[in-house]
Design a protein around this motif. Structure first.
Motif, PDB file in Angstrom:
ATOM      1  N   ILE A 116       0.837  -1.209   0.000  1.00 35.72           N
ATOM      2  CA  ILE A 116       0.000   0.000   0.000  1.00 35.72           C
ATOM      3  C   ILE A 116       0.870   1.256   0.000  1.00 35.72           C
ATOM      4  CG2 ILE A 116      -1.731   1.312   1.299  1.00 35.72           C
ATOM      5  CD1 ILE A 116      -2.713  -1.433   2.373  1.00 35.72           C
ATOM      6  N   ALA A 117       1.904   1.247   0.842  1.00 34.77           N
ATOM      7  CA  ALA A 117       2.809   2.402   0.898  1.00 34.77           C
ATOM      8  C   ALA A 117       3.429   2.640  -0.479  1.00 34.77           C
ATOM      9  CB  ALA A 117       3.896   2.162   1.948  1.00 34.77           C
ATOM     10  N   ASP A 118       3.756   1.559  -1.141  1.00 35.70           N
ATOM     11  CA  ASP A 118       4.356   1.610  -2.469  1.00 35.70           C
ATOM     12  C   ASP A 118       3.380   2.215  -3.483  1.00 35.70           C
ATOM     13  OD1 ASP A 118       6.576   0.938  -4.134  1.00 35.70           O
ATOM     14  OD2 ASP A 118       5.354  -0.684  -4.993  1.00 35.70           O
ATOM     15  N   GLU A 119       2.124   1.752  -3.422  1.00 31.31           N
ATOM     16  CA  GLU A 119       1.089   2.260  -4.339  1.00 31.31           C
ATOM     17  C   GLU A 119       0.880   3.758  -4.151  1.00 31.31           C
ATOM     18  OE1 GLU A 119      -2.714   0.152  -4.710  1.00 31.31           O
ATOM     19  OE2 GLU A 119      -1.657  -1.691  -4.144  1.00 31.31           O
ATOM     20  N   ILE A 120       0.864   4.182  -2.882  1.00 33.02           N
ATOM     21  CA  ILE A 120       0.670   5.607  -2.599  1.00 33.02           C
ATOM     22  C   ILE A 120       1.788   6.431  -3.235  1.00 33.02           C
ATOM     23  CG2 ILE A 120       0.662   7.360  -0.758  1.00 33.02           C
ATOM     24  CD1 ILE A 120      -0.746   5.244   1.021  1.00 33.02           C
ATOM     25  N   ASP A 134      -6.250   9.461  -0.895  1.00 34.89           N
ATOM     26  CA  ASP A 134      -6.866   9.521   0.444  1.00 34.89           C
ATOM     27  C   ASP A 134      -7.343   8.140   0.896  1.00 34.89           C
ATOM     28  OD1 ASP A 134      -6.399  12.183   0.476  1.00 34.89           O
ATOM     29  OD2 ASP A 134      -8.414  12.754  -0.224  1.00 34.89           O
ATOM     30  N   ILE A 135      -7.983   7.440  -0.056  1.00 34.12           N
ATOM     31  CA  ILE A 135      -8.507   6.106   0.282  1.00 34.12           C
ATOM     32  C   ILE A 135      -7.370   5.155   0.650  1.00 34.12           C
ATOM     33  CG2 ILE A 135      -9.673   4.082  -0.702  1.00 34.12           C
ATOM     34  CD1 ILE A 135     -11.449   6.105  -2.237  1.00 34.12           C
ATOM     35  N   LEU A 136      -6.304   5.224  -0.173  1.00 32.25           N
ATOM     36  CA  LEU A 136      -5.155   4.352   0.107  1.00 32.25           C
ATOM     37  C   LEU A 136      -4.501   4.705   1.446  1.00 32.25           C
ATOM     38  CD1 LEU A 136      -3.459   4.000  -3.394  1.00 32.25           C
ATOM     39  CD2 LEU A 136      -4.385   2.144  -1.988  1.00 32.25           C
ATOM     40  N   GLU A 137      -4.503   6.007   1.764  1.00 34.56           N
ATOM     41  CA  GLU A 137      -3.874   6.393   3.032  1.00 34.56           C
ATOM     42  C   GLU A 137      -4.674   5.898   4.238  1.00 34.56           C
ATOM     43  OE1 GLU A 137      -2.862  10.509   2.434  1.00 34.56           O
ATOM     44  OE2 GLU A 137      -0.778   9.990   1.972  1.00 34.56           O
ATOM     45  N   GLN A 138      -6.001   5.875   4.078  1.00 35.44           N
ATOM     46  CA  GLN A 138      -6.827   5.284   5.146  1.00 35.44           C
ATOM     47  C   GLN A 138      -6.537   3.787   5.272  1.00 35.44           C
ATOM     48  OE1 GLN A 138     -10.838   6.307   4.113  1.00 35.44           O
ATOM     49  NE2 GLN A 138     -10.535   8.480   4.629  1.00 35.44           N
ATOM     50  N   GLU A 139      -6.392   3.175   4.083  1.00 39.34           N
ATOM     51  CA  GLU A 139      -6.087   1.743   4.078  1.00 39.34           C
ATOM     52  C   GLU A 139      -4.735   1.471   4.752  1.00 39.34           C
ATOM     53  OE1 GLU A 139      -5.910  -1.603   0.685  1.00 39.34           O
ATOM     54  OE2 GLU A 139      -7.299   0.040   0.196  1.00 39.34           O
ATOM     55  N   LEU A 140      -3.791   2.376   4.511  1.00 34.72           N
ATOM     56  CA  LEU A 140      -2.454   2.220   5.098  1.00 34.72           C
ATOM     57  C   LEU A 140      -2.517   2.277   6.624  1.00 34.72           C
ATOM     58  CD1 LEU A 140       0.600   1.920   4.598  1.00 34.72           C
ATOM     59  CD2 LEU A 140       0.768   4.417   4.541  1.00 34.72           C
ATOM     60  N   VAL A 141      -3.360   3.193   7.143  1.00 32.20           N
ATOM     61  CA  VAL A 141      -3.497   3.293   8.602  1.00 32.20           C
ATOM     62  C   VAL A 141      -4.003   1.968   9.176  1.00 32.20           C
ATOM     63  CG1 VAL A 141      -4.747   4.449  10.484  1.00 32.20           C
ATOM     64  CG2 VAL A 141      -3.834   5.797   8.581  1.00 32.20           C
TER      65      VAL A 141
END
Lengths: 237, 237
Positions: A116-120, A134-141
């Motif tokens: 996920i960090a990579d995708e962001i 934003d969605i990916l960052e929520q997923e990362l959390v």
């Protein structure tokens, strides 16, 4: 993300140990070889003991026959203890495997977070204003929270199972050692019953009169072995 | 005696062990396998010790890293003791070979006496009045005297060397056991420095403060090993 299949590290997954458990797997594998060596040493010891007794009987020297037979009995028990030791090492090895399995189970949550960090990062570079960020960052959390739990579990399992494994291993070293010492000390008492004062050619052989003494030594050894108790201080957890 | 070559037991001589030393040769051969097994166990133990230390460092858990490294040091020494033990067994095996060699050297004098007695029997049957019988009977007396000496030598060597061999063997079992017990007991002290109270996800890791304690334990182990003295009662001869 490119949609066509491409070469990636993940295509090797399944063909090699995940990095996380590679080092412990090496220990587990070599421990198997060490256990096999102790088993072999034990088996050979038991069979040598009976060959020594056979040889002694065949010499037709009553003293040599009695001593080699009774030392053989103790030597055989020393071999059995070697085999029991190998059994304890196998128990210890099983506990190491529990650490290894936990290491493996933590790998996906590490991979997931990293992915996920990579995708962001990629998206920020390609489409800096995409709402997907934003969605990916929520997923990362969420992934980080899951990962925190997984890492804590790994730490807890590693510490407690390492302690348990080495507790078994060291207690086994001590038990084998103390029992084999006990048996070897009685074997040395037997040797004192073998009179090796030189005989003169043609002398009639001295009568062998140590049979009841050596029988008693074997009985002492048996009793001591049965009465053996562990004196190892328990490991506190 | 028939002059044409014929099949006889003696034609196999050289292709197989003389009967006299066959049984002891079996012991000597299997002892070689047992020694090899202890050597392998020792080698594996030393290499596992360093792999365990590697793994511990790689976990990035300071407590696990320190304990696995220092237990590794003691485990490695346990492996070295296993190898030293194998060396003592080799010494014991060499003494067994001295008995075996004496057994072999007695064989010709037994064969010689048996051959003369055999010739006398044959001659008495074929030429009962031959003057060769008297000569052979004198030869037999000499052969019997030689044989008596040889058998006495065999008895003396067998008893004293068996005692010597088993003295070395049993003292080696005790030395290995006592030293490995000592090392394992210190390893158990190390385990008590590994706090396995569960950590909670997200907690900052507890600082590891056992380094000076575990260093002291290693020093104690080293001192104890250096101060070790045999307490085995000497075998009287």
């Amino acid at each position: 993300m490119p949609s066509r299949p491409r070469f990636s590290f993940s295509t090797l997954r399944g063909f090699q140990q995940p990095e996380l458990s590679r080092k412990l797997n090496q220990v587990i594998k070599n421990e198997n070889a060490a256990i096999g060596a102790h088993e072999k040493a034990g088996r050979e010891r038991v069979s040598i003991a009976s060959q020594l007794s056979d040889w002694g009987e065949w010499t037709e020297d009553e003293a040599v026959a009695d001593i080699s037979d009774k030392v053989g009995v103790l030597m055989s028990e020393i071999g059995e203890q070697e085999d029991t030791f190998a059994g304890y090492l196998e128990e210890y090895r099983i506990v190491l495997k529990q650490i290894r399995d936990t290491e493996n189970s933590v790998q996906p949550s590490r991979d997931h977070r990293a992915k996920i960090a990579d995708e962001i990062q990629k998206l920020k570079w390609k489409e800096p204003h995409s709402h997907k960020i934003d969605i990916l960052e929520q997923e990362l959390v969420r992934a980080e929270a899951q990962s925190l739990v997984a890492e804590a579990q790994l730490t807890n399992v590693t510490r407690s199972k390492l302690k348990e494994a080495l507790d078994i291993h060291t207690a086994a070293v001590i038990e084998r050692s103390e029992k084999q010492t006990l048996l070897a000390r009685h074997a040395r008492r037997l040797l004192n019953s073998l009179d090796d004062t030189p005989v003169v050619p043609g002398d009639s052989p001295r009568e062998y009169d140590q049979g009841s003494i050596t029988r008693q030594i074997l009985e002492d050894a048996e009793n001591d072995l049965r009465a053996w108790e562990s004196t190892t201080v328990p490991i506190h957890t």
